[in-house]
Motif scaffolding. Structure first.
Motif, mmCIF file in Angstrom:
data_model
loop_
_atom_site.group_PDB
_atom_site.id
_atom_site.type_symbol
_atom_site.label_atom_id
_atom_site.label_comp_id
_atom_site.label_asym_id
_atom_site.label_seq_id
_atom_site.Cartn_x
_atom_site.Cartn_y
_atom_site.Cartn_z
ATOM 1 N N ASN A 143 1.240 -0.901 0.072
ATOM 2 C CA ASN A 143 -0.277 -0.362 -0.207
ATOM 3 C C ASN A 143 1.386 1.157 -0.336
ATOM 4 O O ASN A 143 0.688 2.263 -0.520
ATOM 5 N N THR A 174 2.100 1.944 -3.581
ATOM 6 C CA THR A 174 0.747 1.790 -4.523
ATOM 7 C C THR A 174 0.796 3.315 -4.495
ATOM 8 O O THR A 174 0.126 4.569 -5.003
ATOM 9 N N ASN A 175 0.973 3.940 -3.145
ATOM 10 C CA ASN A 175 0.611 5.355 -2.771
ATOM 11 C C ASN A 175 1.555 6.534 -2.876
ATOM 12 O O ASN A 175 1.223 7.848 -2.678
ATOM 13 N N THR A 210 5.202 4.976 -8.451
ATOM 14 C CA THR A 210 5.096 3.453 -8.439
ATOM 15 C C THR A 210 4.130 3.240 -7.950
ATOM 16 O O THR A 210 2.733 3.589 -7.071
ATOM 17 N N VAL A 211 3.654 1.780 -8.126
ATOM 18 C CA VAL A 211 2.036 0.724 -8.203
ATOM 19 C C VAL A 211 1.929 -0.572 -8.305
ATOM 20 O O VAL A 211 2.940 -0.802 -9.303
#
Length: 165
Positions: free
Chosen positions: A113, A116-117, A121-122
């Motif tokens: 998480n 991703t946050n 970047t994901v």
């Protein structure tokens, strides 16, 4: 059906309830306590494995330090970096595979998480064995696993280990 009261689950549930109602009136405290008690008794044993570990001051200290640094320093730095890339059109996007050393599922979720946050970047996938993250990165500047890990995951993983392992 296994029934066990979990104080940690109770506290989390009532905090979430009061946060979302935006009130600490007598009615909300009573209703929130009833809801939190039901949640704690029915699913508390699934959510929190060890209540004693949950209440550890060391864990909470690292969690607060992590949150402050993440939201005020790391997020700001990456927002500025992504804004620069938008205006200069300097991006080298790609998907990289990053080794993951965190053992606890909660720690893995924190790392995924957090990545991703963070702008740029994901996390697109986690391997079936939970040992690898596949991350879409806005600036694949290297293909060396150690350098990628240091650039993308190291900070998150260090704190995830301190908080959850």
């Amino acid at each position: 059906m296994k029934v066990r009261f979990s104080p940690a689950t109770f506290l989390i549930a009532i905090a979430v309830y009061l946060f979302y109602t935006g009130s600490v009136s007598e009615y909300d405290l009573i209703t929130g306590s009833i809801v939190a008690l039901i949640i704690s008794l029915t699913v508390g044993h699934w959510l929190i494995e060890n209540d004693a570990k949950f209440f550890s001051p060391r864990r909470w200290f690292y969690a607060v330090i992590y949150a402050l640094r993440y939201f005020f320093i790391e997020e700001t730095k990456t927002h500025i970096d992504v804004a620069k890339r938008v205006f200069t059109l300097k991006a080298n996007p790609g998907i990289v595979r990053i080794p993951l050393e965190v053992e606890n599922d909660y720690g893995k979720v924190l790392v995924a998480n957090s990545i991703t946050n963070t702008p740029g970047t994901v996390v697109v996938d986690i391997s079936d064995d939970g040992k690898w993250l596949y991350v879409h990165w806005i600036d694949v500047s290297t293909l060396d696993e150690k350098e990628i890990k240091e650039s993308v995951v190291a900070y998150f993983e260090d704190y995830a280990k301190k908080i959850f392992d």
